[in-house]
Enzyme design. Structure first.
Site, short mmCIF file in Angstrom:
data_model
loop_
_atom_site.label_atom_id
_atom_site.label_comp_id
_atom_site.label_asym_id
_atom_site.label_seq_id
_atom_site.Cartn_x
_atom_site.Cartn_y
_atom_site.Cartn_z
N HIS A 56 -2.15 7.37 -5.04
CA HIS A 56 -2.51 6.18 -3.58
C HIS A 56 -2.33 5.14 -4.84
O HIS A 56 -3.48 4.87 -6.20
CB HIS A 56 -3.48 6.23 -3.05
CG HIS A 56 -4.54 4.97 -2.47
ND1 HIS A 56 -5.41 4.77 -3.66
CD2 HIS A 56 -4.12 4.68 -1.83
CE1 HIS A 56 -5.76 3.41 -1.89
NE2 HIS A 56 -5.06 3.41 -1.44
N THR A 99 -1.95 -3.19 -4.04
CA THR A 99 -2.68 -4.22 -4.07
C THR A 99 -2.72 -5.63 -3.36
O THR A 99 -1.53 -5.46 -2.07
CB THR A 99 -1.43 -4.87 -5.57
OG1 THR A 99 0.05 -5.05 -5.13
CG2 THR A 99 -1.91 -3.60 -6.50
N ARG A 100 -3.43 -6.11 -3.55
CA ARG A 100 -3.60 -7.80 -2.11
C ARG A 100 -4.05 -9.16 -3.15
O ARG A 100 -4.78 -8.96 -3.41
CB ARG A 100 -3.97 -6.77 -0.91
CG ARG A 100 -5.18 -6.51 -1.86
CD ARG A 100 -6.56 -5.58 -0.87
NE ARG A 100 -7.94 -5.12 -0.83
CZ ARG A 100 -8.24 -4.10 -1.91
NH1 ARG A 100 -6.65 -3.41 -2.51
NH2 ARG A 100 -9.56 -4.12 -2.51
N SER A 117 1.03 -1.06 0.05
CA SER A 117 -0.18 0.18 -0.04
C SER A 117 0.82 1.36 -0.02
O SER A 117 1.44 0.85 1.02
CB SER A 117 -0.51 0.12 1.18
OG SER A 117 -1.83 1.35 1.27
N HIS A 122 2.53 12.39 -0.28
CA HIS A 122 1.82 13.55 -0.12
C HIS A 122 3.27 14.51 -0.36
O HIS A 122 3.90 14.78 -0.06
CB HIS A 122 1.08 13.73 1.27
CG HIS A 122 0.43 12.98 1.64
ND1 HIS A 122 -1.08 13.50 1.12
CD2 HIS A 122 0.72 12.33 2.62
CE1 HIS A 122 -2.06 12.03 1.98
NE2 HIS A 122 -1.48 11.25 2.82
#
Lengths: 295, 295
Positions: free
Chosen positions: B128, B131-132, B114, B118
């Site tokens: 942003h 992936t999972r 993840s 900023h």
């Protein structure tokens, strides 16, 4: 209850919330004038509240009442909101279940005053107060006040500010035979950041669904919560506002404000409910601290 | 599927997420070194990621895996997190219902990477990517990437950054016969701030519950999302990081970051789920912008 009676009670409550807002405005503008500093380099003259009326549309398109926002951006208070609302309408079916008395009849009326103060000076605690009168097929008062000192060295029960604030809330309860211990515990439970396993501040009182046998007594208690909060917080601000602060104190304040944001967006029923049901975003989110850090 | 096969797939996925993190670290540290400025007066030397391993305890007290946080506080990136996790355990009954395949058997395994960036320079968009790979009695991939230009004048579909980012995400989909239009629309729907009736940024792609007939193909697509994101975002940062910015741009950036906070705490399933189920608070909330304004 006769319709005439409930109409009168609504009018009396709405009237009181407007008065409470005005008292708060007067008191906090006095502090803006009288505090000798130090002030932030970003702040100039004593601040005045800006007033802004807003109208609400019910989810079915009907007129839904409105409110009066009052926002102060000053030299003592970096940002302070003191808002009233008088709204009515019908709850959408998915919400009606969660509201006492709304499953039988989805119509509601609600009025309240809500205050949140974010001072510049990190030695001055953040404070929050809300009182409300809600009418469905039931009718109840709710509200409370709580204090959040933003410096670790001051955010404890022994601090004089904490003691003064608790004494004021206890006084409001005791003058009206309200169960102080219960309301204090309710506040601690309500303002708990579960994900961090820590309280938001040092507590205060919280109550809801107050529908006693004597409406006048419930109303008098609710008024006392408002006036006691305003007096106690004004004293706490005056006692601290001339203290110097360091850059490290300011950083600690900005980080602590992040916890306030986390609380309001993750847990606060009023904020989440308001945002998800088409409430006034400006008014609801005016409780957000002006500058925040998650370093 | 044979246990040996699923064990191998878990290992391959976890391995890839660690690689993706390392690629991101290398790429972003290169940008920290090579960007000619202007830099914020608060930033000094080129930033390096700080790595921190953490362990997770399952809600029943069992060992629950852990992860590796990587946080950069630099002169191009005010704050950037690129975290991996490999966790396992059992879902508490109230959550098992919400998770495909968990009602039959509450055991789960999940790994992912993840990223949230900023940048200091308000002309450089926030980005942003996640992936999972999740295994219950089912096994699926999910993820996506999205871009949030923080200046109104740049946050539109015609901007070159938007076009480049969309092209990269489209490319990842098309190389693997993934339904780009569906995933793009899913992203727009997912990153929608309902209370403000506005999108978070300019979009990208989002997908979930991807459990096709060909695991290798799903895995290859997921890897491509990660590499395409890293390459596209690195190019976008490089193209913008030497542009000057004004105080007004910075203020606009800080206010726009407030919307990011609102999104993450009010709507983001991963954030809310993680915080309410005893996830690693530091890791989850490292996505929060470093400095934010609600003026």
């Amino acid at each position: 209850m006769a319709n005439a009676d409930i109409a009168q009670r609504k009018a009396m409550a709405a009237d009181w919330f407007a008065q409470a807002q005005q008292r708060l405005i007067d008191e906090m503008e006095r502090i803006e004038r009288d505090c000798p500093g130090p002030f932030s380099p970003e702040a100039a003259a004593p601040g005045r509240f800006e007033l802004k009326d807003w109208k609400r549309t019910n989810h079915d398109g009907a007129e839904g009442g409105g409110g009066r926002m009052a926002i102060l951006r000053g030299r003592v208070f970096e940002k302070m909101g003191a808002h009233t609302s008088v709204v009515q309408g019908t709850f959408a079916p998915e919400f009606a279940k969660q509201i006492p008395g709304a499953e039988e009849d989805p119509r509601f009326w609600a009025a309240g005053v809500s205050v949140i103060a974010h001072p510049w000076n990190p030695t001055v605690p953040t404070a929050h107060m809300n009182t409300r009168f809600v009418v469905t097929s039931k009718a109840w008062f709710g509200g409370g006040g709580d204090l959040t000192p933003v410096l670790d060295r001051r955010r404890n029960q022994e601090d004089l500010d904490s003691q003064a604030f608790h004494a004021a809330m206890r006084g409001a309860c005791e003058r009206h035979a309200a169960p102080y211990d219960k309301y204090k515990a309710w506040c601690d439970e309500y303002f708990w950041l579960k994900h961090r396993n820590e309280p938001r501040g040092i507590g205060g009182i919280f109550y809801d669904y107050l529908e006693g046998a004597d409406w006048d007594a419930d109303f008098a208690f609710t008024r006392d919560v408002g006036t006691s909060f305003t007096r106690a917080y004004a004293d706490i601000v005056a006692a601290n506002c001339a203290q110097p602060w360091s850059e490290a104190d300011r950083e600690e304040q900005l980080v602590r404000r992040g916890r306030y944001v986390e609380y309001n967006l993750l847990y606060d029923r009023g904020t989440i409910f308001g945002l998800k049901t088409g409430g006034n975003v400006d008014s609801i989110l005016s409780s957000m601290p002006p500058t925040v850090r998650w370093p």
